[in-house]
Design a protein around this motif. Structure first.
Motif, PDB file in Angstrom:
ATOM      1  N   VAL A   5       0.861  -1.186   0.000  1.00 17.83           N
ATOM      2  CA  VAL A   5       0.000   0.000   0.000  1.00 17.83           C
ATOM      3  C   VAL A   5       0.892   1.229   0.000  1.00 17.83           C
ATOM      4  CG1 VAL A   5      -1.804   1.246   1.224  1.00 17.83           C
ATOM      5  CG2 VAL A   5      -1.780  -1.257   1.274  1.00 17.83           C
ATOM      6  N   PRO A   6       0.901   2.019  -1.068  1.00 20.43           N
ATOM      7  CA  PRO A   6       1.793   3.182  -1.123  1.00 20.43           C
ATOM      8  C   PRO A   6       1.498   4.194  -0.020  1.00 20.43           C
ATOM      9  CG  PRO A   6       0.922   2.672  -3.314  1.00 20.43           C
ATOM     10  CD  PRO A   6       0.158   1.836  -2.330  1.00 20.43           C
ATOM     11  N   PHE A   7       2.567   4.691   0.577  1.00 15.46           N
ATOM     12  CA  PHE A   7       2.465   5.810   1.510  1.00 15.46           C
ATOM     13  C   PHE A   7       3.722   6.647   1.371  1.00 15.46           C
ATOM     14  CE2 PHE A   7       3.443   8.015   5.439  1.00 15.46           C
ATOM     15  CZ  PHE A   7       2.248   8.693   5.665  1.00 15.46           C
ATOM     16  N   ASN A   8       3.563   7.925   1.089  1.00 14.46           N
ATOM     17  CA  ASN A   8       4.705   8.820   0.920  1.00 14.46           C
ATOM     18  C   ASN A   8       4.546  10.115   1.695  1.00 14.46           C
ATOM     19  OD1 ASN A   8       4.056   7.583  -2.134  1.00 14.46           O
ATOM     20  ND2 ASN A   8       6.099   7.193  -1.328  1.00 14.46           N
ATOM     21  N   GLY A   9       3.740  10.073   2.727  1.00 13.31           N
ATOM     22  CA  GLY A   9       3.509  11.274   3.510  1.00 13.31           C
ATOM     23  C   GLY A   9       2.378  12.109   2.931  1.00 13.31           C
ATOM     24  N   GLY A  10       1.926  13.039   3.728  1.00 13.78           N
ATOM     25  CA  GLY A  10       0.878  13.939   3.268  1.00 13.78           C
ATOM     26  C   GLY A  10       1.469  15.204   2.675  1.00 13.78           C
ATOM     27  N   GLY A  11       0.604  16.081   2.269  1.00 17.12           N
ATOM     28  CA  GLY A  11       1.056  17.345   1.710  1.00 17.12           C
ATOM     29  C   GLY A  11      -0.003  17.934   0.808  1.00 17.12           C
ATOM     30  N   GLU A  12       0.055  19.246   0.675  1.00 20.70           N
ATOM     31  CA  GLU A  12      -0.883  19.928  -0.211  1.00 20.70           C
ATOM     32  C   GLU A  12      -0.499  19.661  -1.661  1.00 20.70           C
ATOM     33  OE1 GLU A  12      -2.548  24.467  -1.079  1.00 20.70           O
ATOM     34  OE2 GLU A  12      -1.199  24.057   0.606  1.00 20.70           O
ATOM     35  N   LEU A  13      -1.464  19.237  -2.458  1.00 19.03           N
ATOM     36  CA  LEU A  13      -1.188  18.888  -3.846  1.00 19.03           C
ATOM     37  C   LEU A  13      -1.252  20.127  -4.730  1.00 19.03           C
ATOM     38  CD1 LEU A  13      -3.242  15.562  -4.140  1.00 19.03           C
ATOM     39  CD2 LEU A  13      -0.835  15.881  -3.509  1.00 19.03           C
ATOM     40  N   PRO A  14      -0.342  20.247  -5.695  1.00 23.51           N
ATOM     41  CA  PRO A  14      -0.334  21.414  -6.579  1.00 23.51           C
ATOM     42  C   PRO A  14      -1.525  21.402  -7.529  1.00 23.51           C
ATOM     43  CG  PRO A  14       1.287  19.796  -7.305  1.00 23.51           C
ATOM     44  CD  PRO A  14       0.757  19.298  -5.993  1.00 23.51           C
ATOM     45  N   PRO A  16      14.672  22.392 -20.093  1.00 24.08           N
ATOM     46  CA  PRO A  16      13.829  22.272 -21.282  1.00 24.08           C
ATOM     47  C   PRO A  16      12.392  22.713 -20.995  1.00 24.08           C
ATOM     48  CG  PRO A  16      15.196  20.319 -21.021  1.00 24.08           C
ATOM     49  CD  PRO A  16      15.372  21.134 -19.779  1.00 24.08           C
ATOM     50  N   PRO A  17      11.694  23.242 -21.993  1.00 20.43           N
ATOM     51  CA  PRO A  17      10.347  23.777 -21.755  1.00 20.43           C
ATOM     52  C   PRO A  17       9.322  22.735 -21.342  1.00 20.43           C
ATOM     53  CG  PRO A  17      10.899  23.789 -24.101  1.00 20.43           C
ATOM     54  CD  PRO A  17      12.161  23.473 -23.376  1.00 20.43           C
ATOM     55  N   ASN A  18       9.568  21.453 -21.626  1.00 21.29           N
ATOM     56  CA  ASN A  18       8.612  20.417 -21.239  1.00 21.29           C
ATOM     57  C   ASN A  18       8.889  19.849 -19.850  1.00 21.29           C
ATOM     58  OD1 ASN A  18      10.999  19.148 -22.178  1.00 21.29           O
ATOM     59  ND2 ASN A  18       9.891  17.240 -22.581  1.00 21.29           N
ATOM     60  N   VAL A  19       9.826  20.463 -19.100  1.00 26.39           N
ATOM     61  CA  VAL A  19      10.211  19.967 -17.774  1.00 26.39           C
ATOM     62  C   VAL A  19       9.612  20.860 -16.690  1.00 26.39           C
ATOM     63  CG1 VAL A  19      12.129  19.622 -16.178  1.00 26.39           C
ATOM     64  CG2 VAL A  19      12.330  18.867 -18.561  1.00 26.39           C
ATOM     65  N   ARG A  20       8.994  20.229 -15.707  1.00 24.96           N
ATOM     66  CA  ARG A  20       8.437  20.933 -14.549  1.00 24.96           C
ATOM     67  C   ARG A  20       9.148  20.421 -13.291  1.00 24.96           C
ATOM     68  NH1 ARG A  20       3.366  23.156 -13.457  1.00 24.96           N
ATOM     69  NH2 ARG A  20       2.439  22.204 -15.313  1.00 24.96           N
ATOM     70  N   VAL A  21       9.794  21.325 -12.542  1.00 27.18           N
ATOM     71  CA  VAL A  21      10.430  20.959 -11.279  1.00 27.18           C
ATOM     72  C   VAL A  21       9.391  21.098 -10.174  1.00 27.18           C
ATOM     73  CG1 VAL A  21      12.246  21.516  -9.627  1.00 27.18           C
ATOM     74  CG2 VAL A  21      12.707  21.648 -12.083  1.00 27.18           C
ATOM     75  N   ALA A  22       9.061  19.971  -9.531  1.00 26.46           N
ATOM     76  CA  ALA A  22       7.918  19.931  -8.619  1.00 26.46           C
ATOM     77  C   ALA A  22       8.307  19.995  -7.151  1.00 26.46           C
ATOM     78  CB  ALA A  22       7.101  18.665  -8.870  1.00 26.46           C
ATOM     79  N   GLY A  23       9.592  19.837  -6.814  1.00 27.27           N
ATOM     80  CA  GLY A  23       9.955  19.768  -5.400  1.00 27.27           C
ATOM     81  C   GLY A  23       9.395  18.503  -4.784  1.00 27.27           C
ATOM     82  N   TYR A  24       8.736  18.634  -3.643  1.00 29.20           N
ATOM     83  CA  TYR A  24       8.158  17.452  -2.999  1.00 29.20           C
ATOM     84  C   TYR A  24       6.680  17.310  -3.350  1.00 29.20           C
ATOM     85  CZ  TYR A  24       6.290  14.154   0.293  1.00 29.20           C
ATOM     86  OH  TYR A  24       5.646  13.071   0.816  1.00 29.20           O
ATOM     87  N   VAL A  25       6.350  16.199  -3.984  1.00 28.92           N
ATOM     88  CA  VAL A  25       4.966  15.785  -4.216  1.00 28.92           C
ATOM     89  C   VAL A  25       4.913  14.304  -3.855  1.00 28.92           C
ATOM     90  CG1 VAL A  25       3.091  15.518  -5.874  1.00 28.92           C
ATOM     91  CG2 VAL A  25       4.681  17.422  -6.124  1.00 28.92           C
ATOM     92  N   PRO A  26       3.992  13.859  -2.996  1.00 22.44           N
ATOM     93  CA  PRO A  26       3.939  12.428  -2.660  1.00 22.44           C
ATOM     94  C   PRO A  26       3.820  11.574  -3.914  1.00 22.44           C
ATOM     95  CG  PRO A  26       2.473  13.687  -1.245  1.00 22.44           C
ATOM     96  CD  PRO A  26       2.951  14.635  -2.301  1.00 22.44           C
ATOM     97  N   LEU A  27       4.703  10.589  -4.050  1.00 21.64           N
ATOM     98  CA  LEU A  27       4.645   9.719  -5.225  1.00 21.64           C
ATOM     99  C   LEU A  27       3.309   8.990  -5.315  1.00 21.64           C
ATOM    100  CD1 LEU A  27       8.189   8.073  -5.485  1.00 21.64           C
ATOM    101  CD2 LEU A  27       7.263  10.010  -6.767  1.00 21.64           C
ATOM    102  N   SER A  28       2.705   8.709  -4.162  1.00 23.06           N
ATOM    103  CA  SER A  28       1.418   8.010  -4.166  1.00 23.06           C
ATOM    104  C   SER A  28       0.329   8.844  -4.819  1.00 23.06           C
ATOM    105  CB  SER A  28       1.004   7.645  -2.740  1.00 23.06           C
ATOM    106  OG  SER A  28       1.083   8.793  -1.893  1.00 23.06           O
TER     107      SER A  28
END
Length: 379
Positions: A193-202, A260-272
Motif C-alpha cells: 500500500v503506497p504511503f509517501n507522507g501527506g502534503g498539499e497537492l499542486p 527544457p520547456p517540457n520539464v516541470r520541477v515539482a519539489g516534494y509531491v507524494p509519489l502516491s
C-alpha cells in the motif's frame, strides 16, 4: 500487544512500515515508532507515536558532515560496504537508547527496518521476538544486514549479546511475489500500500492533455552523485512528446540553469499522488519509487547507484516491467531512447498492469498483521 517499530533515520525507511503500523494500531495494538533525524518528523506526520532515539540529533547529518563528498559508487561490492558502514554508524548512535526504551516499555515484539541494527540490538538484549520489515521489493542483501550487525559488536559485548547473526522470527515483505527469486517460509506477505507522507497537492497535478513522465532520484542519490545526474536525465527529456515532472524533494537544482520547456520541477509531491497521473517513471532503483510504480502499473527506467538498488533493478528487468541503465554508462541518447520506449511500448505497459493486479490480489495488510501477531503470541 505492544509493538515497537524501530527504523533507520531516513524518511524512506519509515514510509514502508507505516501501513503495517496503522493496521496494527487499528486492530487495537499499542504501537510506538522509535527512530531519529528526519524520520522522526515522517513518523509523526503519519499520525504515529514516536520516540526520538538521539534526543534531536541527526545521525545521517553527522555522517554526512564526516563524509561530505563520498566517491561515486562503481559496483555492488563498494555499494554494500558503503551502505553497511553508513547504516551501521547510524545504528550505533541509536542502539543504546533503543535498548533502554525496550527495557522501560517492554514491547511484545520489535519490528525493524531492514538496515537498522538498533531494533535487533534491543530485541536480542531483552530476548524479545524480532520481525524484519522489508522495503516492499524483497529482502535486503544479507551482506549489508550482517555488516550493520558487525558494527554493533562493542555494544553487543557490553550487553552480553553473542549472536553472530540477527535472524528474525518473521520477515514482513509486501508486494508481488513474481518479482522475488525466492520466498522463504518465514515471510509474511501482503499487498503493498503506497504511503509517501501527506502534503498539499499542486493545482497542476490533475491537469494536462498529454502523457506525463516522472523523474525522481530519492533523497540519498542527489547527495552522493550531485545534480549532474539530473542534468543528463533532463537533457535526455528535452524534445520528448511528454510533460516531464521532476520530483526532486529538497534537492537544489538551481545550478542546472535553464531547463527544457517540457520539464516541470515539482519539489516534494507524494509519489502516491503523483505516479497515478503518470504514464511512466525514471528513478534510481530505490524500493519506494519502484514499489509505488508497480502498485499503479506503470513502466519504469531504473538507474541503480547503491545498496539493494541493483537487485531491485534486476527484478524489474526480469519481470519485463522496467528498463535498466548504469548511471555512469548512461548517455543523453541512451536515456532518451529508453524514455521514449517507456511511453510507447505496449508490452511494458501490459506487464506492468499485470503486476499491479497481482499486488492488488494479495492479502490486505490487516490480515498479515493478524497472522504476525499470532506468530508472536505462539512464540
Amino acid at each position: 500487544m505492544r509493538l515497537l517499530f524501530v527504523t533507520s533515520p531516513l524518511v524512506g525507511h519509515v514510509f514502508p512500515l507505516v501501513s503495517t503500523a496503522w493496521a496494527a494500531a487499528a486492530a487495537g495494538h499499542d504501537v510506538v515508532v522509535a527512530t531519529a533525524g528526519d524520520a522522526v518528523g515522517a513518523a509523526r506526520g503519519a499520525g504515529l507515536a514516536v520516540v526520538d532515539l538521539t534526543g534531536g540529533q541527526n545521525p545521517m547529518a553527522r555522517f554526512r558532515a564526516q563524509a561530505p563528498a563520498p566517491p561515486p559508487v562503481t559496483g555492488e561490492g563498494t555499494a554494500e560496504a558503503m551502505v553497511a558502514h553508513l547504516f551501521g554508524t547510524c545504528s550505533v548512535d541509536m542502539a543504546a537508547a533503543a535498548v533502554a526504551l525496550a527495557a522501560d516499555w517492554r514491547p511484545d515484539c520489535i519490528v525493524h527496518s531492514a538496515l537498522d541494527g538498533a531494533g535487533p540490538m534491543a530485541a536480542r538484549t531483552h530476548k524479545i521476538p524480532l520481525v524484519r520489515h522489508t522495503f516492499a521489493m524483497g529482502e535486503t542483501a544479507p551482506a549489508m544486514i550482517d555488516g550493520v550487525w558487525r558494527m554493533l559488536e562493542p555494544l553487543r559485548r557490553e550487553h552480553g549479546v553473542d549472536d553472530d547473526s540477527v535472524e528474525p522470527l518473521a520477515v514482513v515483505d509486501p508486494g508481488p511475489r513474481s518479482l522475488r527469486e525466492s520466498t522463504p517460509d518465514r515471510v509474511a506477505a501482503c499487498r503493498f500500500v503506497p504511503f509517501n507522507g501527506g502534503g498539499e497537492l499542486p493545482d497542476w497535478l490533475y491537469r494536462g492533455s498529454g502523457p506525463r513522465l516522472c523523474v525522481t532520484l530519492g533523497t540519498v542519490v542527489p547527495w552522493t552523485s550531485g545534480a549532474d545526474t539530473f542534468r543528463t536525465l533532463l537533457d535526455a527529456a528535452a524534445g520528448l512528446d511528454a510533460e516531464v515532472v521532476v520530483a526532486n524533494g529538497h534537492a537544489d537544482l538551481s545550478a542546472l540553469g535553464a531547463l527544457p520547456p517540457n520539464v516541470r520541477v515539482a519539489g516534494y509531491v507524494p509519489l502516491s499522488a503523483l505516479l497515478p497521473t503518470c504514464a511512466a517513471v525514471v528513478h534510481h532503483g530505490g524500493p519506494g519509487s519502484a514499489a509505488n510504480a508497480l502498485a499503479v502499473g506503470i513502466p519504469q527506467l531504473a538507474l541503480p547507484h547503491m545498496a539493494d538498488q541493483f537487485d531491485i533493478s534486476a527484478a524489474l528487468d526480469r519481470r519485463g516491467i522496467g528498463l535498466v541503465q548504469h548511471p555512469q554508462q548512461a548517455t543523453v541518447d541512451s536515456l532518451r531512447r529508453d524514455m521514449a520506449l517507456l511511453l510507447d511500448d505496449p508490452g511494458l505497459r501490459e506487464r506492468a498492469g499485470e503486476v499491479a493486479e497481482e499486488n492488488a490480489a494479495l492479502p490486505p495488510v490487516a490480515d498479515m498483521v493478524a497472522g504476525l501477531v499470532g506468530r508472536v503470541a505462539a512464540r
